[in-house]
Design a protein around this motif. Sequence first.
Motif, PDB file in Angstrom:
ATOM      1  N   GLY A  70       9.395   2.056   2.593  1.00  0.00           N
ATOM      2  CA  GLY A  70       8.456   0.966   2.703  1.00  0.00           C
ATOM      3  C   GLY A  70       7.262   1.367   1.854  1.00  0.00           C
ATOM      4  O   GLY A  70       6.948   2.557   1.740  1.00  0.00           O
ATOM      5  N   LYS A  71       6.600   0.395   1.245  1.00  0.00           N
ATOM      6  CA  LYS A  71       5.470   0.702   0.358  1.00  0.00           C
ATOM      7  C   LYS A  71       4.284  -0.182   0.685  1.00  0.00           C
ATOM      8  O   LYS A  71       4.425  -1.396   0.841  1.00  0.00           O
ATOM      9  CB  LYS A  71       5.860   0.492  -1.104  1.00  0.00           C
ATOM     10  N   LEU A  72       3.117   0.426   0.767  1.00  0.00           N
ATOM     11  CA  LEU A  72       1.856  -0.299   0.878  1.00  0.00           C
ATOM     12  C   LEU A  72       1.147  -0.074  -0.450  1.00  0.00           C
ATOM     13  O   LEU A  72       0.757   1.053  -0.774  1.00  0.00           O
ATOM     14  CB  LEU A  72       1.029   0.219   2.049  1.00  0.00           C
ATOM     15  N   VAL A  73       1.019  -1.146  -1.248  1.00  0.00           N
ATOM     16  CA  VAL A  73       0.558  -1.008  -2.631  1.00  0.00           C
ATOM     17  C   VAL A  73      -0.775  -1.722  -2.843  1.00  0.00           C
ATOM     18  O   VAL A  73      -1.079  -2.713  -2.187  1.00  0.00           O
ATOM     19  CB  VAL A  73       1.620  -1.547  -3.620  1.00  0.00           C
ATOM     20  N   ARG A  74      -1.566  -1.172  -3.794  1.00  0.00           N
ATOM     21  CA  ARG A  74      -2.847  -1.778  -4.149  1.00  0.00           C
ATOM     22  C   ARG A  74      -3.256  -1.335  -5.546  1.00  0.00           C
ATOM     23  O   ARG A  74      -2.726  -0.370  -6.092  1.00  0.00           O
ATOM     24  CB  ARG A  74      -3.929  -1.437  -3.140  1.00  0.00           C
TER      25      ARG A  74
END
Length: 181
Positions: A70-74
């Motif tokens: 899972g990826k939390l990207v910014r």
Amino acid sequence: MNLIPTALPGVLILEPRVFADSRGFFYESFNARAFEALTGVSTRFVQDNHSASSRGVLRGLHYQLENTQGKLVRVTQGEVLDVAVDLRRSSASFGQWVAVTLSAENHRQLWVPEGFAHGFVVISERAEFLYKTTDYYNPAAERCIRWDDPDLAIDWQLQQPPLLSAKDQAGQWLRDAELFP
């Protein structure tokens, strides 16, 4: 933090509360309790990644069959068009994609759950991209779907052909790729 659902169930846009004044701004980019309360996702991030790219660089569409991430990207500098594609054959949204503009100015983050491919294209002169992952990078398990797959027909909003790595140039067509059940 504000939560905005996307057209793909589970892929979420997060907008942090930004405190700005004449000195600049401050915001909490991640808080495990707040993330779980807002998204309903209980996870543990194990790796942070940071990339820098110039205009027209397209990275993706990447995923791992083992050590799924899972990826939390910014984005902390510049602007990108960020894309998530559902690769779960059992999903009602299999093969569908969503694109979201992430920038240093809008402070938006995108949660891309396990079972999705992820990619982005830089639309500013330069962009710095940060992401948290729920599992470690495993090069042997990494796969890549072609950015220009006609079955996906992703609108990358490109003005010219993208700049690609050798790995991304060698990506598989969706119909030929190893996917999730």
